[in-house]
Design a protein around this motif. Structure first.
Motif, PDB file in Angstrom:
ATOM      1  N   MET A   1     -27.463  89.523 -28.569  1.00 32.82           N
ATOM      2  CA  MET A   1     -26.166  89.887 -27.916  1.00 32.82           C
ATOM      3  C   MET A   1     -25.162  89.258 -29.067  1.00 32.82           C
ATOM      4  N   ASN A   2     -24.095  90.106 -29.103  1.00 31.72           N
ATOM      5  CA  ASN A   2     -22.633  89.554 -29.882  1.00 31.72           C
ATOM      6  C   ASN A   2     -21.548  90.066 -29.137  1.00 31.72           C
ATOM      7  N   ILE A   3     -20.709  88.864 -28.895  1.00 31.31           N
ATOM      8  CA  ILE A   3     -19.517  89.014 -27.914  1.00 31.31           C
ATOM      9  C   ILE A   3     -18.504  88.660 -28.865  1.00 31.31           C
ATOM     10  N   ALA A   4     -17.313  89.449 -28.678  1.00 31.56           N
ATOM     11  CA  ALA A   4     -16.035  89.055 -29.123  1.00 31.56           C
ATOM     12  C   ALA A   4     -15.424  88.446 -28.021  1.00 31.56           C
ATOM     13  N   ILE A   5     -14.791  87.096 -28.425  1.00 32.92           N
ATOM     14  CA  ILE A   5     -14.033  86.531 -27.604  1.00 32.92           C
ATOM     15  C   ILE A   5     -12.715  86.606 -28.057  1.00 32.92           C
ATOM     16  N   ILE A   6     -11.623  87.263 -27.614  1.00 33.48           N
ATOM     17  CA  ILE A   6     -10.174  87.456 -27.989  1.00 33.48           C
ATOM     18  C   ILE A   6      -9.246  86.647 -27.374  1.00 33.48           C
ATOM     19  N   PHE A   7      -8.423  85.628 -27.910  1.00 28.68           N
ATOM     20  CA  PHE A   7      -7.560  84.683 -27.293  1.00 28.68           C
ATOM     21  C   PHE A   7      -6.040  85.601 -27.568  1.00 28.68           C
ATOM     22  N   ALA A   8      -5.405  85.484 -26.375  1.00 29.62           N
ATOM     23  CA  ALA A   8      -4.000  86.362 -26.454  1.00 29.62           C
ATOM     24  C   ALA A   8      -3.282  85.362 -25.451  1.00 29.62           C
ATOM     25  N   GLY A   9      -3.302  84.135 -25.583  1.00 34.44           N
ATOM     26  CA  GLY A   9      -2.675  83.211 -24.704  1.00 34.44           C
ATOM     27  C   GLY A   9      -1.336  82.921 -25.163  1.00 34.44           C
ATOM     28  N   THR A 102     -26.454  83.884 -27.193  1.00 35.69           N
ATOM     29  CA  THR A 102     -25.429  84.944 -27.711  1.00 35.69           C
ATOM     30  C   THR A 102     -24.562  84.518 -28.797  1.00 35.69           C
ATOM     31  N   ILE A 103     -24.264  85.374 -29.778  1.00 29.99           N
ATOM     32  CA  ILE A 103     -23.398  85.078 -30.690  1.00 29.99           C
ATOM     33  C   ILE A 103     -21.820  85.448 -30.269  1.00 29.99           C
ATOM     34  N   VAL A 104     -20.877  84.398 -30.397  1.00 34.06           N
ATOM     35  CA  VAL A 104     -19.679  84.748 -30.065  1.00 34.06           C
ATOM     36  C   VAL A 104     -18.744  84.828 -31.425  1.00 34.06           C
ATOM     37  N   LEU A 105     -17.938  85.714 -31.420  1.00 34.93           N
ATOM     38  CA  LEU A 105     -17.005  85.760 -32.388  1.00 34.93           C
ATOM     39  C   LEU A 105     -15.496  85.672 -32.104  1.00 34.93           C
ATOM     40  N   ILE A 106     -15.028  84.541 -32.335  1.00 33.78           N
ATOM     41  CA  ILE A 106     -13.590  84.127 -31.605  1.00 33.78           C
ATOM     42  C   ILE A 106     -12.483  84.627 -32.713  1.00 33.78           C
ATOM     43  N   HIS A 107     -11.611  85.378 -32.075  1.00 33.15           N
ATOM     44  CA  HIS A 107     -10.713  86.219 -32.970  1.00 33.15           C
ATOM     45  C   HIS A 107      -9.543  86.048 -32.259  1.00 33.15           C
ATOM     46  N   ASP A 108      -8.316  86.167 -32.972  1.00 33.75           N
ATOM     47  CA  ASP A 108      -7.072  86.110 -32.499  1.00 33.75           C
ATOM     48  C   ASP A 108      -6.618  87.394 -32.304  1.00 33.75           C
ATOM     49  N   TYR A 170     -23.145  80.359 -32.278  1.00 38.40           N
ATOM     50  CA  TYR A 170     -23.927  80.613 -31.127  1.00 38.40           C
ATOM     51  C   TYR A 170     -23.127  80.021 -29.938  1.00 38.40           C
ATOM     52  N   LEU A 171     -23.398  80.545 -28.796  1.00 33.42           N
ATOM     53  CA  LEU A 171     -22.538  80.226 -27.673  1.00 33.42           C
ATOM     54  C   LEU A 171     -22.901  78.967 -27.024  1.00 33.42           C
ATOM     55  N   LYS A 172     -24.226  78.463 -27.198  1.00 29.09           N
ATOM     56  CA  LYS A 172     -24.329  77.030 -26.741  1.00 29.09           C
ATOM     57  C   LYS A 172     -23.928  75.940 -27.531  1.00 29.09           C
ATOM     58  N   GLU A 173     -23.724  76.335 -29.171  1.00 27.78           N
ATOM     59  CA  GLU A 173     -23.275  75.153 -29.854  1.00 27.78           C
ATOM     60  C   GLU A 173     -21.809  74.833 -29.708  1.00 27.78           C
ATOM     61  N   ILE A 174     -21.192  75.890 -29.462  1.00 23.28           N
ATOM     62  CA  ILE A 174     -19.480  75.945 -29.720  1.00 23.28           C
ATOM     63  C   ILE A 174     -19.137  75.505 -28.215  1.00 23.28           C
ATOM     64  N   LEU A 175     -19.684  76.036 -27.246  1.00 21.71           N
ATOM     65  CA  LEU A 175     -19.449  75.507 -25.925  1.00 21.71           C
ATOM     66  C   LEU A 175     -19.968  73.982 -25.816  1.00 21.71           C
TER      67      LEU A 175
END
Length: 239
Positions: A1-9, A102-108, A170-175
């Motif tokens: 699974m590939n999930i985009a995490i978009i932070f807009a805070g 899961t692979i997470v792609l962290i993006h602005d 990978y989610l487990k590593e960044i978390l």
């Protein structure tokens, strides 16, 4: 699974927009955050999207997501007081729905000029090497100064790159890195790459488009508008 995490805070203080967060500024009738989300929505390898957003603007964001038919959004969580905290909240929301592999792609949320190829490259490099940090070449001379503003070193430009986004893991590593930082009360990492580097990870680069800018000032917004319109014209005329 590939999930985009978009932070807009962010609340856009440098944009001088008063109450309107920068991610909700419009270009051609569409908010910046929607321009960003559409790239991930339309990518065939992105399975889901998690958004970390300014809490009081979440109802408005939900209306926009419905209006522009963004279907891959799995969760919207309230952002934190820092980008680091906003990303952490997005990671926790992702963990509730997806495995640690899961692979997470962290993006602005305010980097709307990301392209499909860079997303694909991020996913492939994570699979091959364990992580991926999008970069662009440094186009200005980089100098190092001391506390008295005296130039101590002029760094060779060819040795420098500018870190951008997505930054993918990978989610487990960044978390795990985020949780270590929280335990140690380290909350001032400028981005995910800095955080991961601090906790001993070797990082690998992906070349992204030079125009993949972060919109934080009025000049950035006008640059975005010019680049967006140039892209539209090139597609229209087949350039």
């Amino acid at each position: 699974m590939n999930i985009a995490i978009i932070f807009a805070g962010g609340i856009g203080k440098r944009m001088n927009t008063k109450a309107l967060p920068k991610q909700f500024l419009k270009l051609h009738g569409k908010e910046i955050i929607i321009h960003t989300l559409e790239v991930f929505e339309n990518h065939p390898d992105i399975n889901g999207i998690v958004i970390s957003c300014v809490e009081e603007w979440i109802p408005y964001l939900k209306k926009l997501i419905k209006k522009f038919d963004i279907n891959k959004v799995d969760a919207i969580v309230s952002g934190g007081t820092t980008g680091q905290e906003s990303i952490y909240k997005g990671l926790i929301a992702t963990k509730k729905q997806y495995s640690e592999e899961t692979i997470v792609l962290i993006h602005d949320g305010v980097r709307p000029l990301i392209d499909e190829g860079t997303i694909t490259d991020n996913i492939q490099i994570v699979k091959a090497k364990g992580n991926a940090v999008t970069v662009a070449p440094a186009i200005e001379t980089i100098i190092r100064v001391n506390n008295n503003s005296e130039i101590k070193d002029v760094i060779e430009r060819s040795e420098c790159l500018m870190a951008r986004a997505p930054q993918s893991f990978y989610l487990k590593e960044i978390l795990k890195a985020h949780e270590s930082a929280r335990e140690e009360n380290k909350n001032d990492f400028i981005d995910s790459a800095s955080l991961m580097r601090h906790y001993g990870h070797s990082l690998y680069t992906v070349s992204g488009p030079v125009e993949n800018i972060k919109i934080t000032t009025p000049m950035d917004y006008y640059t975005f508008r010019a680049l967006y319109e140039a892209r539209e014209s090139s597609q229209l005329f087949g350039i």
